[in-house]
Enzyme design. Structure first.
Site, PDB file in Angstrom:
ATOM      1  N   TYR A  33       0.816  -1.211   0.000  1.00 48.36           N
ATOM      2  CA  TYR A  33       0.000   0.000   0.000  1.00 48.36           C
ATOM      3  C   TYR A  33       0.851   1.263   0.000  1.00 48.36           C
ATOM      4  CZ  TYR A  33       0.923   1.106   4.953  1.00 48.36           C
ATOM      5  OH  TYR A  33       1.522   1.456   6.129  1.00 48.36           O
ATOM      6  N   ARG A  52       8.014   4.001  -4.883  1.00 40.99           N
ATOM      7  CA  ARG A  52       8.119   3.061  -3.756  1.00 40.99           C
ATOM      8  C   ARG A  52       7.095   1.936  -3.901  1.00 40.99           C
ATOM      9  NH1 ARG A  52       7.622   5.558   2.111  1.00 40.99           N
ATOM     10  NH2 ARG A  52       5.442   5.693   1.493  1.00 40.99           N
ATOM     11  N   ARG A 100      -8.154 -19.674  -0.522  1.00 41.92           N
ATOM     12  CA  ARG A 100      -7.013 -19.545   0.388  1.00 41.92           C
ATOM     13  C   ARG A 100      -6.002 -20.674   0.172  1.00 41.92           C
ATOM     14  NH1 ARG A 100      -5.044 -20.892   5.423  1.00 41.92           N
ATOM     15  NH2 ARG A 100      -4.034 -19.180   6.519  1.00 41.92           N
ATOM     16  N   HIS A 102      -1.489 -20.724   0.573  1.00 44.83           N
ATOM     17  CA  HIS A 102      -0.357 -19.835   0.829  1.00 44.83           C
ATOM     18  C   HIS A 102       0.402 -19.479  -0.449  1.00 44.83           C
ATOM     19  CE1 HIS A 102      -1.296 -20.798   4.932  1.00 44.83           C
ATOM     20  NE2 HIS A 102      -0.389 -19.925   5.360  1.00 44.83           N
ATOM     21  N   LYS A 144       6.415  -1.817   1.866  1.00 46.04           N
ATOM     22  CA  LYS A 144       5.221  -1.277   2.540  1.00 46.04           C
ATOM     23  C   LYS A 144       4.069  -2.268   2.390  1.00 46.04           C
ATOM     24  CE  LYS A 144       3.259   3.369   3.178  1.00 46.04           C
ATOM     25  NZ  LYS A 144       3.431   3.458   4.617  1.00 46.04           N
ATOM     26  N   GLU A 176      12.622   2.865  13.637  1.00 39.67           N
ATOM     27  CA  GLU A 176      11.658   3.865  13.156  1.00 39.67           C
ATOM     28  C   GLU A 176      10.448   3.861  14.065  1.00 39.67           C
ATOM     29  OE1 GLU A 176      10.030   2.820   9.289  1.00 39.67           O
ATOM     30  OE2 GLU A 176      10.000   0.700   9.818  1.00 39.67           O
TER      31      GLU A 176
HETATM   32  N1  PDD Z   1       3.053   5.277   7.291  1.00 39.52           N
HETATM   33  N2  PDD Z   1       7.748   3.946   8.660  1.00 39.52           N
HETATM   34  C1  PDD Z   1       6.577   3.294   8.746  1.00 39.52           C
HETATM   35  C2  PDD Z   1       6.535   1.969   9.418  1.00 39.52           C
HETATM   36  C3  PDD Z   1       5.404   3.880   8.206  1.00 39.52           C
HETATM   37  O1  PDD Z   1       4.244   3.208   8.271  1.00 39.52           O
HETATM   38  C4  PDD Z   1       5.493   5.160   7.605  1.00 39.52           C
HETATM   39  C5  PDD Z   1       4.299   5.831   6.996  1.00 39.52           C
HETATM   40  C6  PDD Z   1       6.743   5.803   7.541  1.00 39.52           C
HETATM   41  C7  PDD Z   1       6.926   7.147   6.901  1.00 39.52           C
HETATM   42  O2  PDD Z   1       6.908   7.044   5.475  1.00 39.52           O
HETATM   43  P1  PDD Z   1       6.378   8.282   4.608  1.00 39.52           P
HETATM   44  O3  PDD Z   1       7.208   9.476   5.010  1.00 39.52           O
HETATM   45  O4  PDD Z   1       6.615   7.917   3.211  1.00 39.52           O
HETATM   46  O5  PDD Z   1       4.928   8.426   4.973  1.00 39.52           O
HETATM   47  C8  PDD Z   1       7.845   5.155   8.074  1.00 39.52           C
HETATM   48  C9  PDD Z   1       1.859   5.722   6.622  1.00 39.52           C
HETATM   49  C10 PDD Z   1       1.624   7.179   6.759  1.00 39.52           C
HETATM   50  C11 PDD Z   1       0.690   4.868   7.093  1.00 39.52           C
HETATM   51  O6  PDD Z   1       0.906   3.697   7.297  1.00 39.52           O
HETATM   52  O7  PDD Z   1      -0.435   5.377   7.186  1.00 39.52           O
END
Ligand code: PDD
Length: 279
Positions: A33, A52, A100, A102, A144, A176
């Site tokens: 996402y 990304r 379903r 895997h 992501k 983070e």
């Molecule tokens: N999240 N690290 C994680 C684990 C995140 O989920 C996010 C952003 C960031 C920052 O990335 P960016 O600057 O590109 O938003 C770092 C989004 C906002 C969310 O999950 O809603």
């Protein structure tokens, strides 16, 4: 209209949109996402998010959800335009709709769910509270994906402790936030975890470094220990949905708030750039 959603060609209000139970996002979270900010109905830094997104898809071998990249961009811009004003545009692509199992289904055709909704940016000057949490995640944090269980648990734990964000710590070092990147400023220098498998390469993180370069503010990409956060001049939290926050507390102890000048310089330059891009 406060929001609009899209799923594989169908538009509906977000609350009314339904998706098939066999969408692999439902039972495996098998998808990736993105979330981006828009202003005046125009997405900000969409290219960075799309780049990304493509990397994430490639990493987990999910097919691009539209015939062309331009088509996805058109759908996303269209959603922002329909809502207008400022808000968040979110999109996710799951691998397929299939029983379903895997392993990947044969001839998987990926799904696209997207929505845009109004959401004002908060107050950059309002300080926030943080707490550390053990980073129990895997080594694919640069992707992501929809699988966010440790992030959700950490975010909830922070909320229950009266904090605004959880700071993940792995092997004694800050990685983070649960949904943000974390940076510190010490002696006018930004210190931030380097990109790699342990953090998401945040769009705002990369913009922050670009803005710092423009302003002649030094930065170093390396991990730091939570202890360094207590002696830092500022502790910064960044994400595309809020851009910048600075922290005043970590685990109940005072942190940062000692170099508002540098913080506001960075925020000011960033906002000018963002406003130009979304004019
Ligand atoms: N999240 N690290 C994680 C684990 C995140 O989920 C996010 C952003 C960031 C920052 O990335 P960016 O600057 O590109 O938003 C770092 C989004 C906002 C969310 O999950 O809603």
């Amino acid at each position: 209209m406060n929001n609009i959603a899209y799923y594989n060609g169908t538009y509906a209000p977000l609350e009314e949109l339904t998706i098939p139970a066999l969408d692999r996002a439902v039972y495996f979270g098998d998808g990736v996402y993105e979330a981006a900010y828009f202003r005046n109905g125009r997405p900000f830094a969409l290219d960075d998010h799309l780049k990304r997104f493509k990397n994430s898809l490639g990493f987990v071998k999910i097919a691009y959800p539209t015939e062309s990249e331009e088509e996805l961009e058109k759908i996303l811009r269209g959603l922002c335009d329909k809502i207008g004003g400022e808000g968040i545009v979110y999109w996710q692509t799951s691998r397929a709709t299939a029983p379903r199992n895997h392993a990947f289904p044969e001839n998987a055709k990926s799904n696209l769910l997207a929505w845009a909704k109004h959401k004002p940016l908060g107050d950059f000057t309002a300080p926030i509270k943080l707490m550390t949490m053990d980073d129990i995640r895997y080594k694919m944090c640069n992707v992501k994906t929809l699988n966010l269980m440790p992030n959700i648990m950490a975010s909830q734990a922070a909320k229950e402790s009266g904090c605004d964000e959880a700071v993940f710590v792995r092997d004694g070092l800050v990685t983070e936030g649960s949904h943000s990147n974390i940076h510190i400023i010490k002696d006018k220098k930004i210190i931030t975890h380097e990109n790699g498998s342990l953090i998401l390469p945040g769009t705002v993180r990369s913009h922050l470094l670009r803005v710092a370069e423009k302003l002649g503010i030094a930065y170093e990409e390396r991990p730091f220990a939570p202890e360094e956060m207590y002696t830092a001049d500022e502790v910064l939290v960044t994400s595309a949905t809020t851009f910048f926050r600075h922290a005043c507390e970590l685990n109940g102890r005072a942190v940062g708030m000692r170099d508002n000048e540098t913080y506001m310089q960075l925020v000011g330059e960033y906002m000018q750039w963002m406003e130009r891009e979304t004019e």
